[in-house]
Design a protein around this motif. Structure first.
Motif, PDB file in Angstrom:
ATOM      1  N   ALA A 153       0.838  -1.196   0.000  1.00 26.35           N
ATOM      2  CA  ALA A 153       0.000   0.000   0.000  1.00 26.35           C
ATOM      3  C   ALA A 153       0.869   1.241   0.000  1.00 26.35           C
ATOM      4  O   ALA A 153       0.573   2.221  -0.673  1.00 26.35           O
ATOM      5  N   TYR A 155       3.589   1.652  -1.420  1.00 28.78           N
ATOM      6  CA  TYR A 155       4.054   1.904  -2.784  1.00 28.78           C
ATOM      7  C   TYR A 155       2.942   2.472  -3.652  1.00 28.78           C
ATOM      8  O   TYR A 155       3.195   3.143  -4.632  1.00 28.78           O
ATOM      9  N   ALA A 156       1.703   2.116  -3.282  1.00 32.79           N
ATOM     10  CA  ALA A 156       0.611   2.364  -4.218  1.00 32.79           C
ATOM     11  C   ALA A 156      -0.161   3.642  -3.940  1.00 32.79           C
ATOM     12  O   ALA A 156      -1.012   4.011  -4.733  1.00 32.79           O
ATOM     13  N   VAL A 157       0.093   4.340  -2.818  1.00 34.61           N
ATOM     14  CA  VAL A 157      -0.701   5.547  -2.599  1.00 34.61           C
ATOM     15  C   VAL A 157       0.150   6.800  -2.711  1.00 34.61           C
ATOM     16  O   VAL A 157       1.201   6.900  -2.127  1.00 34.61           O
ATOM     17  N   PRO A 158      -0.345   7.777  -3.465  1.00 38.25           N
ATOM     18  CA  PRO A 158       0.302   9.082  -3.471  1.00 38.25           C
ATOM     19  C   PRO A 158      -0.022   9.794  -2.149  1.00 38.25           C
ATOM     20  O   PRO A 158      -1.097   9.584  -1.583  1.00 38.25           O
ATOM     21  N   PHE A 160      -0.851  12.751  -1.459  1.00 43.00           N
ATOM     22  CA  PHE A 160      -2.011  13.643  -1.389  1.00 43.00           C
ATOM     23  C   PHE A 160      -3.318  12.877  -1.266  1.00 43.00           C
ATOM     24  O   PHE A 160      -4.305  13.366  -0.736  1.00 43.00           O
ATOM     25  N   LEU A 161      -3.282  11.613  -1.722  1.00 38.91           N
ATOM     26  CA  LEU A 161      -4.476  10.792  -1.571  1.00 38.91           C
ATOM     27  C   LEU A 161      -4.675  10.433  -0.108  1.00 38.91           C
ATOM     28  O   LEU A 161      -5.788  10.514   0.439  1.00 38.91           O
ATOM     29  N   LEU A 271       3.893  18.412  -1.967  1.00 41.43           N
ATOM     30  CA  LEU A 271       2.519  17.916  -2.022  1.00 41.43           C
ATOM     31  C   LEU A 271       1.866  17.941  -0.650  1.00 41.43           C
ATOM     32  O   LEU A 271       0.717  18.377  -0.507  1.00 41.43           O
TER      33      LEU A 271
ATOM     34  N   ILE B 222       2.236   8.058 -10.038  1.00 41.03           N
ATOM     35  CA  ILE B 222       2.139   8.904  -8.853  1.00 41.03           C
ATOM     36  C   ILE B 222       2.720  10.288  -9.138  1.00 41.03           C
ATOM     37  O   ILE B 222       2.139  11.313  -8.773  1.00 41.03           O
ATOM     38  N   LEU B 230      -0.655  19.606  -8.338  1.00 46.22           N
ATOM     39  CA  LEU B 230      -0.080  20.905  -8.011  1.00 46.22           C
ATOM     40  C   LEU B 230      -0.398  21.963  -9.060  1.00 46.22           C
ATOM     41  O   LEU B 230      -0.062  23.125  -8.896  1.00 46.22           O
ATOM     42  N   PHE B 267      -5.980   4.846  -6.650  1.00 46.84           N
ATOM     43  CA  PHE B 267      -5.443   3.897  -5.689  1.00 46.84           C
ATOM     44  C   PHE B 267      -5.518   2.469  -6.217  1.00 46.84           C
ATOM     45  O   PHE B 267      -4.546   1.720  -6.175  1.00 46.84           O
ATOM     46  N   LEU B 270      -3.045   1.915  -9.090  1.00 44.50           N
ATOM     47  CA  LEU B 270      -1.681   1.854  -8.593  1.00 44.50           C
ATOM     48  C   LEU B 270      -1.431   0.527  -7.893  1.00 44.50           C
ATOM     49  O   LEU B 270      -0.424  -0.148  -8.132  1.00 44.50           O
ATOM     50  N   LEU B 271      -2.367   0.155  -7.019  1.00 46.34           N
ATOM     51  CA  LEU B 271      -2.205  -1.089  -6.278  1.00 46.34           C
ATOM     52  C   LEU B 271      -2.095  -2.266  -7.242  1.00 46.34           C
ATOM     53  O   LEU B 271      -1.269  -3.166  -7.064  1.00 46.34           O
ATOM     54  N   VAL B 274       1.330  -2.342  -8.714  1.00 47.37           N
ATOM     55  CA  VAL B 274       2.321  -2.752  -7.713  1.00 47.37           C
ATOM     56  C   VAL B 274       2.233  -4.258  -7.476  1.00 47.37           C
ATOM     57  O   VAL B 274       3.250  -4.946  -7.341  1.00 47.37           O
TER      58      VAL B 274
END
Lengths: 329, 293, 533
Positions: A153, A155-158, A160-161, A271, B222, B230, B267, B270-271, B274
């Protein structure tokens, strides 16, 4: 050691000079003229020339850069109408936008970024090392899985999220916390922490995943090493082996990474700061870039470069301190 | 073959691969999907907004608007999200291709080159790795003219600033491969540097570089989302998930759905990538049974 | 009195049985050797003695001084480890913790088992370091392992083993990673501390020469089972089992001298090579005569590998010249000179088939469809034509080395340089590969350069020998004269250190070594540390 330090400092100067040249060059390639922006509507040619001179934009780009360098080491004077304004060394000039000295802007913002970075690092290290160690020792399968999930997780979340989610949950839904604003530590430590806790968590979710991964890999690698087998063959208890050997081995890469991460967050948590409305260095940069505020952008990039260079040197020193096999020369 | 079988046995990988595959298809067929929905991502629908409450959508999910509409503009959320996938994946994949090209090129050159070539290229790599790239990317993107095509620009900027990891891995592997005796054997038989690179080094690089590449892809996504968040990335009216999330921050008290849709999509995608990267790594490098290192 | 009694020991990992019914007794103060090739189960036995066998299944009985170890609790085992049974491992480079000082590591073990004060433990550490002949033990106790040479680290490990006065020392291949002169020193030391402390010794090795002079009894193991057991003098001199006979026969033997008439083919004149501050090869001049086998021998760091790589043009010399039949070697690669490498694992590209690897030199010479030629070569080196399509990982070490030889032969070179071609192979495989090399040399009238650390191998295969020491030639001459009348002190030291499988001869040599160089030349330069520049 002396040779090492000399080479380090020399390298740092080269990097910082290169960096400032790149940023300067980029801005002169930019299609917008900051003097016109500053001068505003109804600008006469005379007025524009005056503004140019005040901003230090009337010379050729190399000459301007030279002036900038001189100012950095010796200080410089700016014409301000009939008067002259002296800017003492280290002078990074005045913001085109707010007309404040860039050094002051940076010193105002740095405590915010530092608060963010230090808290986030402490939290990340505590969670990351703990989780990594527990799963590295392979005592509980279920824990291993949870940590695996956490790492993926991370790795997978930015960031800002995570930030959005935290704000939504704690400030909007549950209303346990106020919307973050920065309160200086010296004013009210409790309020300082209360306002920063969400940004810390947001950064730690991502950062601690990296530390957990590193700790676990380090612990597992160390435990598989020959010297651990020797320790076992001489009856040294497992707990002691983990503390004095496995963790020690895992610590080496972690220590160096922490130093570098600390600098990275301080300089570029753009961010996170934007997300939580924290007036840090990153936020200063975003604003300045949008306004073509050259002195501020140069100032922030130089500060960033400086922090990174220092952090790398500190990381090397720490590396040599925790691993006796490493020599600095 | 057995590698492939082992991948198919990995449930986490399979789940990730299916989701990632669906997202790729969505991105590829974005125009078709929005046409099916009868919407497009740029048409304003002020009639669907509650102007009394500052522009919050009147309805949630409807037959016309499968995911509702954007607050403030009334643009179709489904269409924007689908086109956003296109931007997100397109930028990430093209940046990845460039990164691999630059990274492998520089890494192999440093590994096979002489002492000075190696020193210069390695220093350069260290520098790009040490410097917080977001800062430079922001500066760069803010300065280039607005008229340049934004997504392509983003891919180039992300690639130019983000090839360091690939180069470091390629160099390390090259250095280790070139001391293998089979490389010496090829050189004793008279093979030149280019032939050695092509026949003995590059095939050996494929596995470690591709496993690493699998991880860069989500990281590129990301970065793109962050830059768009931004306001220096993809510009309106081109939709992007990061940009949608950015404008959602001003709406999230009034319209949480607007945060939820792009956020969850980002999310989950991305997940998924990964998980794919993790599965590939575990299969390619069986010594490392654990997650990503 | 029996100290250790093992009865019908069986150790299994998964589906494989590593040890299958091993029984032996070891008297207090006695010395027992266990000899076997890789996969014989000897190391698994050593770990099982200390209860360190991990996931393995154990059956049978291990009785140590009245305590049944197979059913002992973890606490009981931990009390025995280091204090009752002390272990000396194979890899001295990695067997000590890099983060702690040598003296502290020894003191830690001593304190743990005796409850002594910190000060007493530190003193004990210095005492045992002195006992293993570490010079200046007070200062060396404060050093880190990386500041020690390989031999010194192994001494430090033996010191650690001695710290708690154990009744039994188990040494698992204690000298395999060391140079031959250091190996002799360590074996002498183990023998000495056994006599001095009265501890029993269980010495495990793949090398008959290692156990010959240091043990009273010996067990020969193969694939987990005992092949032969008995008094060392009897087993190694008049073996009964066929396998023991094979092992002894595989030990290299001197071969009759040949007369070489050829003129110089490869001329090395005044060659030097430096790597940064380290001089690897220092002003070496020698000729390789057409038709001969020239042996180059030396210990690690002697420069023999660098020299051999310069001989095939892989590394350009800093100074001097290397010519083959009059032409500079850099321009003669491919057809005229070939190389056989040490590690058959790394000398073949794991991603390409064996046949493709052999085909490379032929393709470079313009032969477009070399399959038939290669299949014939594969048969010649003792493989099957079908091995053309095998991948390296599908072959055993010996088979891979045969592939390496086939690849070197493919372009029909005049000279083959072999860099430690048999040192990673078991003794029986080693003998087969040596025989193959000799056959092929005769058949093709090849000239050969044979680089090795093993003097015994050279005596069998070489016509002339070059002894290298610190990058320079210490001595050069015909095999018979160098081996029988060595002139240089270093050559004498090397020859005295060769392990021999004859127990009487081994003891005679030990006596010679003790008389000759008492404690001299023990402390070599420390190995380097990682440096951040």
């Amino acid at each position: 050691m002396t040779g090492y330090l000399l080479r380090r400092v020399g390298g740092a100067i080269v990097v910082l000079l290169g960096l400032s040249i790149i940023v300067y060059a980029l801005f002169y390639l930019a299609p917008k003229d900051p003097a016109i922006l500053t001068c505003g509507k109804g600008c006469t040619p005379d007025r524009l020339a005056e503004v140019r001179a005040a901003m230090g934009l009337d010379a050729s780009p190399p000459a301007q850069y030279w002036e900038f360098l001189r100012g950095l080491f010796l200080g410089r004077d700016f014409p301000a109408g009939p008067d002259v304004r002296h800017c003492p060394a280290p002078c990074l000039g005045y913001s085109f936008e707010t007309d404040q000295p860039v050094t002051k802007l940076l010193t105002d913002r740095l405590p915010v970024s530092a608060s963010l970075a230090i808290g986030a690092e402490i939290l990340s290290l505590a969670v990351g090392i703990g989780a990594g160690l527990l799963s590295g020792l392979r005592r509980f399968r279920i824990l291993d899985r949870i940590v695996n999930g956490l790492i993926l997780a991370g790795y997978a979340v930015p960031v800002f999220l995570v930030g959005l989610f935290l704000l939504l949950l704690f400030c909007v839904r549950l209303q346990w916390l106020p919307f973050p604003t920065y309160v200086p530590f010296t004013t009210d430590p409790a309020a300082w922490a209360e306002n920063l806790i969400l940004p810390w968590i947001a950064l730690a979710v991502i950062q601690s995943a990296a530390y957990a991964r590193l700790t676990r890999a380090g612990v597992q690698e160390s435990l598989a090493e020959d010297h651990v087998r020797t320790a076992r063959a001489y009856g040294i208890p497992e707990g002691r082996i983990v503390r004095t050997r496995a963790l020690r081995g895992a610590l080496v890469p972690l220590v160096t990474l922490t130093a570098i991460d600390l600098a990275a967050i301080m300089a570029s948590a753009v961010l996170t700061e934007t997300m939580f409305g924290l007036p840090g260095v990153g936020q200063l940069l975003v604003g300045a870039v949008n306004q073509i505020d050259l002195p501020v952008v140069v100032g922030v990039t130089l500060l960033t470069g400086f922090l990174v260079v220092v952090a790398n040197a500190v990381a090397d020193l720490l590396y040599a301190a925790v691993d006796p096999r490493v020599q600095l020369r | 073959m057995t590698l492939f079988r082992r991948l198919l046995d990995d449930r986490a990988f399979l789940t990730g691969a299916v989701i990632a595959g669906v997202m790729v298809l969505v991105a590829l067929f974005a125009p078709l999907l929005t046409a099916l929905a009868g919407q497009d991502p740029t048409t304003f629908h002020p009639e669907l907004l509650d102007s009394a409450r500052g522009g919050v959508p009147l309805h949630g999910i409807t037959a016309d608007h499968w995911l509702g509409v954007e607050p403030g503009t009334g643009r179709d959320l489904f269409a924007r999200v689908v086109y956003g996938a296109r931007v997100s994946l397109g930028v990430a994949v093209s940046a990845l291709a460039l990164q691999l090209l630059i990274g492998v090129g520089i890494g192999v050159a440093a590994g096979l080159g002489g002492r000075y070539t190696d020193a210069v290229l390695s220093r350069l790599t260290d520098l790009t790795l040490a410097f917080p790239l977001l800062v430079l990317a922001i500066a760069l993107l803010a300065i280039v003219p607005q008229s340049w095509p934004r997504p392509a620009l983003l891919a180039v900027v992300i690639a130019l600033l983000g090839w360091g990891g690939t180069a470091r891995i390629a160099r390390g592997e090259t250095l280790s491969l070139k001391t293998r005796d089979y490389v010496s054997a090829a050189r004793v038989s008279g093979a030149g540097t280019l032939l050695v690179a092509r026949r003995e080094i590059l095939p050996g690089l494929a596995a470690p570089v591709l496993t690493y590449a699998a991880l860069i892809l989500p990281s590129n996504m990301i970065t793109e989302a962050g830059l768009s968040f931004l306001g220096v990335g993809v510009r309106p009216p081109t939709p992007s998930w990061g940009q949608m999330l950015s404008s959602a921050t001003t709406w999230f008290r009034a319209d949480p759905m607007y945060v939820f849709v792009p956020g969850a999509l980002l999310f989950v995608t991305l997940l998924a990538f990964v998980l794919v990267a993790n599965g590939v790594r575990r299969v390619v490098d069986p010594r490392q049974r654990e997650v990503l290192r | 009195m029996t100290l250790l009694s093992v009865r019908d020991l069986r150790i299994g990992f998964g589906n494989t049985q590593a040890v299958d019914g091993l029984s032996f007794d070891l008297e207090a103060g006695g010395a027992l050797g266990i000899v076997g090739e890789s996969g014989s189960g000897k190391s698994a036995t050593a770990l099982a003695l200390l209860g360190l066998h991990g996931e393995a299944r154990i059956e049978g009985s291990i009785d140590f001084d009245g305590l049944e170890l197979t059913s002992a609790s973890e606490d009981q085992l931990r009390a025995i480890r280091g204090a009752g049974i002390a272990m000396v491992f194979q890899e001295p480079l990695t067997a000590l913790s890099p983060f702690h000082r040598v003296g502290d590591q020894i003191a830690e073990v001593y304190r743990l088992h005796t409850g002594a004060t910190r000060k007493a433990a530190r003193e004990r550490a210095v005492e045992v370091l002195r006992q293993v002949h570490i010079a200046d033990p007070e200062r060396r106790a404060r050093a880190y392992p990386h500041e020690f040479s390989g031999g010194m680290r192994q001494r430090a490990l033996i010191a650690m083993a001695l710290a708690c006065n154990p009744r039994l020392i188990v040494a698992d291949e204690p000298t395999t990673a060391l140079d031959v002169t250091v190996q002799a020193q360590i074996l002498d030391l183990l023998d000495e501390v056994r006599t001095a402390t009265g501890a029993a010794l269980l010495l495990i090795s793949h090398d008959l020469g290692v156990v010959a002079g240091s043990t009273d009894d010996v067990i020969v193991m193969r694939r987990g089972a005992v092949v032969e057991a008995g008094a060392t003098d009897q087993v190694l001199v008049t073996p009964r089992a066929a396998y023991t006979k094979d092992l002894l026969a595989a030990v290299p033997k001197p071969s009759p001298a040949r007369v070489i008439q050829g003129g110089p083919l490869l001329r090395v004149s005044g060659v030097s090579k430096r790597f940064r501050k380290f001089t690897a090869v220092d002003d070496v001049t020698l000729d390789v005569r057409e038709g001969e086998t020239l042996g180059i021998v030396g210990e690690s760091g002697a420069g023999k590998t660098t020299l051999s790589r310069m001989m095939v043009g892989l590394i350009p010399p800093d100074r001097g010249s290397i010519t083959l039949a009059g032409a500079d070697i850099a321009r003669r690669r491919g057809r005229s000179v070939q190389m056989v490498f040490q590690d058959p694992m790394s000398s073949l590209n794991p991603r390409r088939t064996v046949g493709e690897s052999i085909a490379d030199p032929l393709r470079l010479l313009g032969e477009l469809a070399p399959r038939v030629t290669i299949e014939a070569l594969l048969v010649r080196v003792g493989l099957a034509p079908s091995h053309y399509d095998s991948y390296p990982h599908q072959l055993s070490g010996g088979m891979r080395q045969r592939v390496g030889i086939a690849r070197a032969l493919a372009p029909s070179p005049r000279l083959i340089v072999c860099d430690e071609p048999v040192s990673s192979l078991d003794v029986t495989t080693q003998a087969q590969v040596l025989a193959l090399l000799e056959d092929i040399r005769l058949e093709r009238e090849l000239t050969m350069v044979f680089v090795t650390h093993d003097l015994a191998v050279l005596r069998q295969i070489a016509d002339r020998v070059v002894v290298m020491h610190d990058g320079a030639v210490a001595e050069m001459g015909d095999v018979a004269s160098v081996y029988d009348q060595p002139q240089h002190a270093y050559t004498k030291e090397l020859l005295a250190a060769i392990p021999v499988a004859d127990p009487l001869e081994a003891r005679r040599r030990r006596a010679l070594r003790r008389a000759g160089l008492d404690g001299a030349g023990l402390d070599a330069e420390p190995l380097g540390a990682t440096q951040i520049e």
